[in-house]
Design an enzyme around this catalytic site. Structure first.
Site, mmCIF file in Angstrom:
data_model
loop_
_atom_site.group_PDB
_atom_site.id
_atom_site.type_symbol
_atom_site.label_atom_id
_atom_site.label_comp_id
_atom_site.label_asym_id
_atom_site.label_seq_id
_atom_site.Cartn_x
_atom_site.Cartn_y
_atom_site.Cartn_z
ATOM 1 N N ARG A 57 11.631 24.920 -10.647
ATOM 2 C CA ARG A 57 13.023 25.113 -11.081
ATOM 3 C C ARG A 57 13.997 24.143 -10.429
ATOM 4 O O ARG A 57 14.869 23.588 -11.090
ATOM 5 C CB ARG A 57 13.501 26.542 -10.755
ATOM 6 C CG ARG A 57 13.175 27.559 -11.789
ATOM 7 C CD ARG A 57 12.997 28.915 -11.120
ATOM 8 N NE ARG A 57 11.789 28.863 -10.312
ATOM 9 C CZ ARG A 57 10.589 29.179 -10.773
ATOM 10 N NH1 ARG A 57 10.465 29.663 -11.958
ATOM 11 N NH2 ARG A 57 9.514 29.058 -10.020
ATOM 12 N N THR A 58 13.897 23.991 -9.129
ATOM 13 C CA THR A 58 14.907 23.197 -8.435
ATOM 14 C C THR A 58 14.855 21.750 -8.930
ATOM 15 O O THR A 58 15.869 21.177 -9.327
ATOM 16 C CB THR A 58 14.710 23.285 -6.904
ATOM 17 O OG1 THR A 58 14.699 24.664 -6.545
ATOM 18 C CG2 THR A 58 15.836 22.590 -6.165
ATOM 19 N N LYS A 86 1.441 6.759 3.626
ATOM 20 C CA LYS A 86 1.039 5.681 4.542
ATOM 21 C C LYS A 86 1.681 5.830 5.910
ATOM 22 O O LYS A 86 1.544 4.959 6.767
ATOM 23 C CB LYS A 86 1.444 4.317 3.967
ATOM 24 C CG LYS A 86 0.817 3.981 2.633
ATOM 25 C CD LYS A 86 1.256 2.572 2.216
ATOM 26 C CE LYS A 86 0.879 2.258 0.785
ATOM 27 N NZ LYS A 86 1.576 1.062 0.317
ATOM 28 N N ARG A 107 13.660 17.708 -0.915
ATOM 29 C CA ARG A 107 12.972 18.932 -0.484
ATOM 30 C C ARG A 107 11.877 18.511 0.474
ATOM 31 O O ARG A 107 11.108 17.588 0.186
ATOM 32 C CB ARG A 107 12.380 19.695 -1.669
ATOM 33 C CG ARG A 107 11.466 20.831 -1.195
ATOM 34 C CD ARG A 107 11.100 21.791 -2.273
ATOM 35 N NE ARG A 107 12.229 22.624 -2.652
ATOM 36 C CZ ARG A 107 12.127 23.664 -3.470
ATOM 37 N NH1 ARG A 107 10.959 23.986 -3.979
ATOM 38 N NH2 ARG A 107 13.185 24.380 -3.770
ATOM 39 N N HIS A 135 18.741 26.425 1.875
ATOM 40 C CA HIS A 135 18.585 26.049 0.462
ATOM 41 C C HIS A 135 19.936 26.292 -0.217
ATOM 42 O O HIS A 135 20.096 27.204 -1.014
ATOM 43 C CB HIS A 135 17.472 26.896 -0.163
ATOM 44 C CG HIS A 135 16.963 26.429 -1.493
ATOM 45 N ND1 HIS A 135 17.611 25.477 -2.261
ATOM 46 C CD2 HIS A 135 15.866 26.799 -2.200
ATOM 47 C CE1 HIS A 135 16.910 25.286 -3.381
ATOM 48 N NE2 HIS A 135 15.858 26.076 -3.359
HETATM 49 C C1 NCD Z 1 12.556 29.132 -3.494
HETATM 50 C C2 NCD Z 1 12.317 28.050 -2.462
HETATM 51 O O1 NCD Z 1 11.707 27.020 -2.773
HETATM 52 O O2 NCD Z 1 12.789 28.249 -1.362
HETATM 53 N N1 NCD Z 1 12.330 28.706 -4.807
HETATM 54 C C3 NCD Z 1 13.343 28.064 -5.469
HETATM 55 O O3 NCD Z 1 13.850 27.045 -5.055
HETATM 56 N N2 NCD Z 1 13.768 28.635 -6.604
HETATM 57 C C4 NCD Z 1 11.903 30.405 -3.149
HETATM 58 C C5 NCD Z 1 10.420 30.458 -2.911
HETATM 59 O O4 NCD Z 1 9.701 29.454 -2.964
HETATM 60 O O5 NCD Z 1 9.943 31.578 -2.663
#
Ligand code: NCD
Length: 310
Positions: A57-58, A86, A107, A135
């Protein structure tokens, strides 16, 4: 001072007014996210995506937000296929991406990586999850979901259920909810309680926070039930994970005593913590929540890259 050119690493980087500005922009962006309006607000802008940990999703909602507003994206999706493999340092990778694009979304599995990236980058960095840290963009869309459902954020009673120790979404969300005057109810397995520093931050803000072990009772009196997955990938020891796996589950029976207006939220992905039978109930808000990731990120990107979200 406005959001143009700013980094968003922790939700604490945003004031209450700035969060409200993003939420206002989110409402305006909904038709663009639905595709009923076509926009070019981000034409000529290039967003660099570095996802060094799994994401559906993100990553896709950041990409969708850029593409639907006429912008472009370039990405590292598989660290195994980039120079990260590397042994290139995060500093060097970020410095280079920042020379190529107009902003970076990162991320990373390590807490604190977002802050480090922002130091290395000459362009704005958005933290899309740093280990068990923060997040912040998930929080913005979580708030957008609550505001859409209730018309306000103040005075809501919110249960945070699940892995409050490693769940970065709740670390960011708890802070923001306290900022808006929500009441927080914490429900987690004893080994997965909210970290002390997050707790202290909430107390420092004067938030009303309490812990419960009677989930039924807590759900009955609440407006939002925010459920999280146990963050299996953060456990050093699989045996520790096995002890808590499957220890809570939201199902029709749990929701039978809830207020009519209660919404069930989840950042997704879910594993076993919400029974599929809940999907059809009027309480289920998690797919709407996931959709709202697109207009929320449209608004945030527009504010950071252009200074406005219209
Ligand atoms: C979350 C995350 O990656 O922190 N997912 C997200 O971004 N929608 C929650 C999770 O992974 O449980």
């Amino acid at each position: 001072m406005g959001l143009k050119g700013r980094d968003v690493i922790s939700i604490r980087d945003l004031s209450r007014d700035e969060i409200e500005e993003v939420l206002k922009g989110t409402r305006r962006m909904i038709p663009y996210a639905e595709g009923t309006k076509v926009g070019d607000q981000l034409a000529g802008r290039l967003l660099m995506l570095a996802f060094l940990e799994p994401s559906t999703r993100t990553r896709l909602s950041f990409e969708t937000a850029m593409l639907r507003l006429g912008g472009k994206v370039a990405s590292i999706t598989d660290p195994a296929l980039s120079s990260v493999k590397k042994g290139e340092s995060l500093h060097d990778t970020m410095r280079m991406l920042s020379a190529y694009g107009d902003a970076i979304v990162l991320r990373h599995p390590n807490e604190g990586a977002g802050r480090l990236a922002a130091q290395a980058s000459e362009k704005p960095v958005i933290n899309a999850g740093d280990g068990a840290g923060q997040h912040p963009t998930q929080t913005l869309l979580d708030l957008a979901t609550m505001q859409e459902a209730f018309g306000t954020l103040s005075g809501l009673r919110v249960v945070l259920l699940g892995d409050l120790r490693y769940g970065r979404t709740v670390h960011s969300l708890a802070h923001a909810l306290a900022l808006f005057g929500a009441e927080l109810i914490l429900a987690s397995p004893p080994s997965l309680q909210l970290p002390e520093e997050v707790r202290e931050d909430l107390e420092h803000q004067g938030a009303t926070v309490r812990e419960v072990d009677q989930l039924h009772q807590a759900v009955r009196d609440s407006d939002v039930l925010y459920v999280t997955r146990i963050q299996r990938e953060r456990f050093a020891d699989e045996a520790e994970y096995a002890k808590v796996a499957g220890s809570y589950r939201v199902d029709a029976a749990l929701l039978s005593g809830a207020k009519q207006r209660l919404i069930v939220m989840h950042p997704l992905p879910r594993t076993t913590e919400i029974a599929p039978e809940v999907d059809g109930s009027p309480h289920a808000a998690y797919f709407r929540q996931a959709f709202l990731g697109v207009p929320t990120r449209m608004a945030l990107l527009s504010l950071i890259l252009t200074g406005k979200a219209a």
